[in-house]
Scaffold this active site. Structure first.
Site, PDB file in Angstrom:
ATOM      1  N   LYS A  26       1.083  -1.131   0.117  1.00 47.50           N
ATOM      2  CA  LYS A  26      -0.206  -0.134   0.220  1.00 47.50           C
ATOM      3  C   LYS A  26       0.724   0.969   0.058  1.00 47.50           C
ATOM      4  O   LYS A  26       2.363   1.255   0.483  1.00 47.50           O
ATOM      5  CB  LYS A  26      -0.517  -0.382   1.230  1.00 47.50           C
ATOM      6  CG  LYS A  26      -0.335   0.085   2.855  1.00 47.50           C
ATOM      7  CD  LYS A  26      -0.045   1.961   3.142  1.00 47.50           C
ATOM      8  CE  LYS A  26       0.763   1.963   4.137  1.00 47.50           C
ATOM      9  NZ  LYS A  26       1.438   2.450   4.258  1.00 47.50           N
TER      10      LYS A  26
ATOM     11  N   ASP B 101      -2.465  -1.851  10.540  1.00 47.78           N
ATOM     12  CA  ASP B 101      -2.816  -1.048   8.759  1.00 47.78           C
ATOM     13  C   ASP B 101      -3.148  -2.827   8.502  1.00 47.78           C
ATOM     14  O   ASP B 101      -4.080  -3.087   7.600  1.00 47.78           O
ATOM     15  CB  ASP B 101      -1.379  -1.713   8.307  1.00 47.78           C
ATOM     16  CG  ASP B 101      -0.762  -0.371   8.446  1.00 47.78           C
ATOM     17  OD1 ASP B 101      -1.659   0.344   8.838  1.00 47.78           O
ATOM     18  OD2 ASP B 101       0.021   0.140   7.835  1.00 47.78           O
TER      19      ASP B 101
HETATM   20  P1  ATP Z   1       3.949  -0.178   7.735  1.00 51.79           P
HETATM   21  O1  ATP Z   1       4.073   0.639   6.388  1.00 51.79           O
HETATM   22  O2  ATP Z   1       2.710  -1.465   8.479  1.00 51.79           O
HETATM   23  O3  ATP Z   1       4.786   0.963   8.318  1.00 51.79           O
HETATM   24  P2  ATP Z   1       7.219  -1.567   6.839  1.00 51.79           P
HETATM   25  O4  ATP Z   1       6.989  -1.548   5.030  1.00 51.79           O
HETATM   26  O5  ATP Z   1       7.624   0.238   7.618  1.00 51.79           O
HETATM   27  O6  ATP Z   1       5.590  -1.007   7.326  1.00 51.79           O
HETATM   28  P3  ATP Z   1       7.015  -4.321   7.364  1.00 51.79           P
HETATM   29  O7  ATP Z   1       7.926  -4.268   6.289  1.00 51.79           O
HETATM   30  O8  ATP Z   1       5.588  -4.505   6.965  1.00 51.79           O
HETATM   31  O9  ATP Z   1       7.442  -2.643   7.893  1.00 51.79           O
HETATM   32  O10 ATP Z   1       7.972  -4.928   8.378  1.00 51.79           O
HETATM   33  C1  ATP Z   1       9.151  -3.742   9.252  1.00 51.79           C
HETATM   34  C2  ATP Z   1       9.748  -4.984  10.290  1.00 51.79           C
HETATM   35  O11 ATP Z   1       8.678  -6.280  10.508  1.00 51.79           O
HETATM   36  C3  ATP Z   1      10.829  -5.580  10.251  1.00 51.79           C
HETATM   37  O12 ATP Z   1      12.146  -5.331  10.410  1.00 51.79           O
HETATM   38  C4  ATP Z   1      10.367  -7.180   9.651  1.00 51.79           C
HETATM   39  O13 ATP Z   1      11.438  -8.019  10.951  1.00 51.79           O
HETATM   40  C5  ATP Z   1       9.402  -7.595  10.776  1.00 51.79           C
HETATM   41  N1  ATP Z   1       9.206  -8.860  10.026  1.00 51.79           N
HETATM   42  C6  ATP Z   1       8.032  -9.472  11.011  1.00 51.79           C
HETATM   43  N2  ATP Z   1       6.957 -10.037   9.064  1.00 51.79           N
HETATM   44  C7  ATP Z   1       8.076  -9.698   8.171  1.00 51.79           C
HETATM   45  C8  ATP Z   1       7.050  -9.702   7.298  1.00 51.79           C
HETATM   46  N3  ATP Z   1       6.493 -10.973   6.689  1.00 51.79           N
HETATM   47  N4  ATP Z   1       7.319  -9.372   6.314  1.00 51.79           N
HETATM   48  C9  ATP Z   1       7.656  -8.268   5.972  1.00 51.79           C
HETATM   49  N5  ATP Z   1       8.608  -8.011   8.229  1.00 51.79           N
HETATM   50  C10 ATP Z   1       8.647  -8.747   8.362  1.00 51.79           C
END
Ligand code: ATP
Length: 293
Positions: free
Chosen positions: A11, A137
């Site tokens: 997203k 989210d």
């Molecule tokens: P948001 O936009 O909700 O802030 P994000 O893009 O910042 O999400 P994610 O990629 O969802 O962050 O992941 C953040 C942390 O979650 C990572 O540091 C990772 O170690 C942990 N994590 C746990 N499960 C997953 C997964 N399936 N995919 C990605 N990260 C994961």
């Protein structure tokens, strides 16, 4: 059904406003969410042994209880006392910790998949109610498409599909923690706020240029002074003819919206070669009606 393949969509936020900091430490938000056609691939296989096993193509991601896909499967399998198990193969394409809700979307896909695979009979609304226990989210990632998200991000209003655009996503080679961004946001002292209501109107009117002109993300007040590359990428997108460019979520990924594919390709190529970004993607909005996923 013993095997299932799912796509977990990324997203972006077309608008992100922080209304106030709450006493519990969370922030009340107003965000316009939009799915984009960039996805992780998830394969679920039913097993006779009562266990959850996770594998992934990224060796730095956890494969145990800390992976959000594990949490999602466990949540439903415990509640419904499922006696069988599941293996989850996760092929990540969405950059990690990038502001694109990759982990939340993976969790959402597993909730949908486990519900289908074990015929639990839960509605989308039931799954969304459970998803929020994993992350704010996750309910949106179950809903997908264009939506207004309020509260901590879990109070959702479906909107008509945003007017179509070509989307370039560029993640700079930096790590920005969500906790750092919210921790350093001075929510009470923000000089300006994006007009989320006007942006909703522009979406309802199908007006891409107006929608783009109203894009704003208050979290940039924290990230841009610290990481000027975010601003450099935005400028590069605009110089290539973007109708708008902004950081998604708490960053650091920047997206640009384009009304012509040629301009989007020019931005994609420029950002691929100039060292500002580590990962660059050229894609489009994902709407629920193109969903066989
Ligand atoms: P948001 O936009 O909700 O802030 P994000 O893009 O910042 O999400 P994610 O990629 O969802 O962050 O992941 C953040 C942390 O979650 C990572 O540091 C990772 O170690 C942990 N994590 C746990 N499960 C997953 C997964 N399936 N995919 C990605 N990260 C994961």
């Amino acid at each position: 059904m013993d095997e299932l393949r799912l796509k977990a969509m990324a997203k972006i936020n077309l608008g992100l406003d922080v209304v106030r900091k709450r006493e519990d430490g969370y922030h009340d938000l107003r965000m316009i969410m939009q799915s984009v056609y960039l996805y992780d691939q998830i394969e679920l296989v039913k097993t006779e042994e009562r266990s959850i096993r996770v594998s992934t193509n990224l060796n730095f991601l956890p494969t145990g209880e800390d992976n959000l896909v594990y949490k999602a499967a466990k949540l439903l399998m415990d509640e419904f006392e499922i006696r069988q198990g599941v293996t989850i193969s996760l092929k990540k394409c969405i950059p990690v910790a990038a502001g694109l809700a990759g982990g939340s979307s993976d969790a959402a896909a597993v909730l949908v998949g486990v519900n289908r695979m074990f015929q639990l009979g839960l509605s989308k609304k039931d799954l969304m109610e459970r998803g929020v226990k994993i992350g704010a989210d996750v309910p949106y990632c179950i809903m997908r498409g264009t939506a207004l998200a309020e509260g901590i991000g879990d109070v959702l209003t479906r909107l008509p599909d945003a007017p179509d655009a070509f989307v370039v996503l560029a993640k700079p080679p930096i790590h920005v923690s969500t906790a750092f961004v919210y921790g350093n946001l001075k929510a009470g002292q923000l000089e300006s706020h994006p007009d989320i209501d006007a942006q909703v109107q522009a979406i309802r009117a199908g007006d891409l240029h107006q929608m783009a002109s109203l894009m704003g993300n208050v979290l940039e007040t924290v990230t841009i002074p610290q990481y000027p590359v975010i601003s450099d990428i935005k400028k590069c997108m605009m110089d290539c003819g973007a109708v708008g460019a902004m950081m998604s979520g708490s960053g650091p990924t920047v997206f640009g919206l384009f009304d012509e594919e040629q301009k989007a390709k020019a931005a994609y190529e420029s950002l691929n070669g100039n060292g500002m970004a580590k990962q660059v993607f050229l894609t489009k909005f994902f709407h629920n009606n193109n969903a066989s996923v």
